[in-house]
Design an enzyme around this catalytic site. Structure first.
Site, short mmCIF file in Angstrom:
data_model
loop_
_atom_site.label_atom_id
_atom_site.label_comp_id
_atom_site.label_asym_id
_atom_site.label_seq_id
_atom_site.Cartn_x
_atom_site.Cartn_y
_atom_site.Cartn_z
N ASP A 73 38.28 36.24 28.04
CA ASP A 73 38.27 36.05 26.58
C ASP A 73 36.94 36.50 25.96
O ASP A 73 36.91 36.91 24.81
CB ASP A 73 38.53 34.59 26.22
N ASP A 150 46.11 17.90 29.27
CA ASP A 150 45.77 18.12 30.69
C ASP A 150 44.67 17.15 31.08
O ASP A 150 43.73 16.92 30.30
CB ASP A 150 45.20 19.53 30.91
N LYS A 192 59.19 19.90 17.22
CA LYS A 192 58.92 18.74 18.08
C LYS A 192 57.74 18.95 19.05
O LYS A 192 56.87 18.08 19.17
CB LYS A 192 60.20 18.34 18.84
N GLY A 357 37.22 47.50 42.20
CA GLY A 357 37.91 46.62 43.14
C GLY A 357 37.03 46.24 44.32
O GLY A 357 35.90 46.72 44.45
N CYS A 384 33.12 52.12 39.20
CA CYS A 384 32.59 51.25 40.27
C CYS A 384 33.22 51.63 41.62
O CYS A 384 32.89 52.68 42.14
CB CYS A 384 32.78 49.79 39.89
N MET A 387 34.25 55.14 41.57
CA MET A 387 33.17 56.12 41.77
C MET A 387 32.86 56.24 43.26
O MET A 387 32.68 57.34 43.79
CB MET A 387 31.94 55.67 40.97
N HIS A 510 30.15 49.52 34.73
CA HIS A 510 31.43 49.23 34.07
C HIS A 510 31.36 49.55 32.58
O HIS A 510 31.10 48.66 31.76
CB HIS A 510 31.80 47.75 34.25
N GLU A 512 33.70 50.06 30.52
CA GLU A 512 34.78 49.42 29.75
C GLU A 512 34.32 48.11 29.10
O GLU A 512 34.87 47.70 28.08
CB GLU A 512 36.00 49.17 30.66
N1 GLN Z 1 33.42 46.63 46.06
C1 GLN Z 1 32.44 47.49 45.50
C2 GLN Z 1 31.03 46.92 45.61
O1 GLN Z 1 30.86 45.75 45.77
C3 GLN Z 1 32.78 47.86 44.07
C4 GLN Z 1 32.80 46.69 43.12
C5 GLN Z 1 33.52 46.98 41.83
O2 GLN Z 1 34.35 47.88 41.76
N2 GLN Z 1 33.27 46.19 40.82
O3 GLN Z 1 30.07 47.63 45.51
#
Ligand code: GLN
Length: 538
Positions: A73, A150, A192, A357, A384, A387, A510, A512
């Site tokens: 968020d 909750d 309701k 990832g 990341c 690349m 990053h 984005e």
């Molecule tokens: N897994 C990779 C690293 O730790 C890339 C991390 C990512 O894509 N945010 O360097």
């Protein structure tokens, strides 16, 4: 002591009603009236922050300039407001307890029994007011995660009750977001669930000032009156939030419902000018009237859950609108790609993005996707891990070092082209220990990225442990992949690009995370443009 006005946003009936978008939209309208506004999120879970969560749990982990790993968020807050958030903008139950327990061990409560009330609630209140203490804001919006009722959100609601009692109703108001479902069989909108949810909130001592009803159908006056009657809210403070075509419509929908006016009246805020939302409308105009379209493949391993790549998807919305071009994203599972089938999966695309990832799963599919983009001159954007895959692919297939890998996937590789940073090797704890937050980067003059940014000094956000191994830099550059962005202090490679390709860029950071409605990210803008050019050529 509090100086700002505080608006709390709670949710009822179900999660996923869009509290973050409502909070962001209200903030956008208030900002457009000249107020200085920020939004913070309080999450009821016990993790200290979402950094250790699998993206399948709550979607992407959003990183701030100051290196906090936060809830997605916060990405919406930044995209809507175009103002950076920080560590203080996201607090979890885990962080609250951690602080209290740390103080207890230091002897801060010596002799006392440490309890939820007052110790936990005091710590929550202290955190509610942290951004207020900076003196930078007129209005602070606090989104309380989860649903009223909750067990885990009770201390937050109790702290809110106390704060309102301490500061008074002119300085603290509560907006409650609920669902008014439409029962097709009965042909009726039902109030309701809203009644019950407001009752639960009232039982905790918190009476909402404004109720926002999420609904798939317009809410007629008689239903608004019914909600008002049962919840004790003025009828003009029962606001409808219809499902929108895009999240970026919501500020205008809230304006139409006069949410900002109601809020300012409740806060007894002196009149400030009408909101100036012309630029926002211009963005929407472009977004909704594209003159071109491109097909872009997002290759990742969490594609079943689009929220795992939220900021990337939104950055494409911003860049698409800028180029007046509809970006159609194709969500492609990297585990399904290999060198044999890659053409049939990626062959028709105008651009390929390989996503960030962690870990081994799906890595070879990503590398096949890179190879396809490189060999077929399709615009490529690696972020990341994306690349890192670009560098691995190049080392294997152009330099001919077929063993090349990241030591994250293969610790024993003979060609550790991506390797762990020295300082990372000492790290044993998991939470908040990666290379996190904003770092400077210097771009090579005349490179594609330098042209895209239109400047040479940039700052971008990071979240990773592994890095390009500079031992191979010379050899790689000679073969046509240049390091066009370097960290000026450490010489770490932040950007690579291919010299002999229409647009092939990989970034260790990053981008984005910094794309906003008012400031689309230049690399996404340029990548979409390259995809348009690629389409034209076909
Ligand atoms: N897994 C990779 C690293 O730790 C890339 C991390 C990512 O894509 N945010 O360097």
């Amino acid at each position: 002591m509090a100086q700002a006005k505080h608006i709390f946003v709670t949710g009822g009936v179900t999660s996923s009603l869009g509290k973050g978008i409502i909070a962001s939209s209200l903030a956008t309208l208030l900002q457009a009236r000249g107020f200085s506004v920020t939004i913070q999120k309080f999450d009821p879970y016990i993790n200290i922050d979402p950094g250790t969560l699998n993206p399948y749990e709550h979607g992407e982990c959003y990183v701030t300039d100051d290196g906090a790993e936060t809830d997605l968020d916060l990405g919406h807050y930044e995209r809507f407001l175009n103002v950076a958030t920080s560590q203080a903008n996201n607090v979890t139950t885990g962080k609250i307890y951690y602080n209290v327990i740390t103080k207890e061990r230091q002897g801060a409560y010596l002799g006392k029994t440490v309890q939820v009330i007052p110790h936990i609630t005091d710590e929550i209140k202290r955190n509610f007011l942290l951004l207020d203490d900076t003196g930078k804001y007129d209005i602070i919006i606090t989104e309380i995660g989860g649903c009223v009722g909750d067990i885990e959100s009770l201390p937050f609601i109790e702290a809110l009750r106390q704060l309102r009692w301490e500061l008074g109703g002119n300085d603290v108001i509560v907006i409650h977001l609920t669902l008014v479902p439409y029962l097709a069989a009965a042909g009726e909108l039902k109030t309701k669930p809203t009644q019950h949810s407001v009752k639960a909130l009232s039982e905790s001592g918190v009476q909402p000032d404004i109720i926002i009803c999420r609904s798939e159908k317009p809410i007629p006056m008689e239903i608004r009156k019914k909600v008002a009657l049962f919840t004790g809210v003025n009828v003009n403070s029962v606001i409808e939030a219809l499902d929108a075509e895009t999240i970026y419509d919501v500020p205008l929908l809230m304006r139409k419902e006069k949410l900002d006016e109601r809020v300012l009246a409740k806060l007894r805020y002196p009149y400030k000018k009408e909101p100036n939302i012309d630029a926002w409308k211009e963005f929407l105009g472009k977004l909704k009237n594209p003159t071109d379209s491109v097909e872009i493949g997002l290759v990742g391993k969490y594609v079943e859950l689009h929220d795992a790549y939220k900021s990337i998807a939104e950055a494409f919305v911003h860049a698409g609108a800028y180029n007046e071009c509809k970006v159609r994203l194709h969500w492609i599972h990297s585990e399904k790609i290999n060198d044999e089938n890659v053409e049939s999966i990626l062959g028709k695309l105008d651009g390929i993005l390989v996503a960030p990832g962690f870990g081994e799963r799906g890595i070879e599919g990503k590398i096949s996707a890179v190879r396809f983009a490189r060999e077929h001159q399709i615009p490529f954007f690696g972020i990341c891990l994306g690349m890192q895959c670009a560098v691995i692919e190049f080392t294997r297939n152009v330099l001919g070092l077929s063993e090349a890998h990241s030591t994250e996937m293969n610790p024993d590789t003979q060609v550790p082209i991506i390797d762990m940073m020295e300082e990372q090797k000492k790290v044993t704890m998991k939470g908040g220990t990666m290379r996190l937050g904003a770092y400077p980067c210097k771009l090579k003059k005349g490179s594609k990225v330098q042209q895209a940014y239109g400047k040479s000094q940039i700052s971008e956000r990071h979240r990773h442990r592994y890095e390009f191994n500079n031992k191979y830099l010379e050899e790689i550059e000679k073969a046509g992949m240049i390091a066009s962005g370097l960290n000026p202090d450490t010489e770490l490679v932040e950007v690579v690009e291919l010299v002999d390709h229409p647009w092939f860029v990989g970034v260790q950071y990053h981008p984005e995370l910094k794309s906003t409605v008012m400031n689309p990210h230049p690399l996404f803008v340029r990548f979409v443009k390259a995809a348009q050019e690629c389409k034209e050529k076909k």
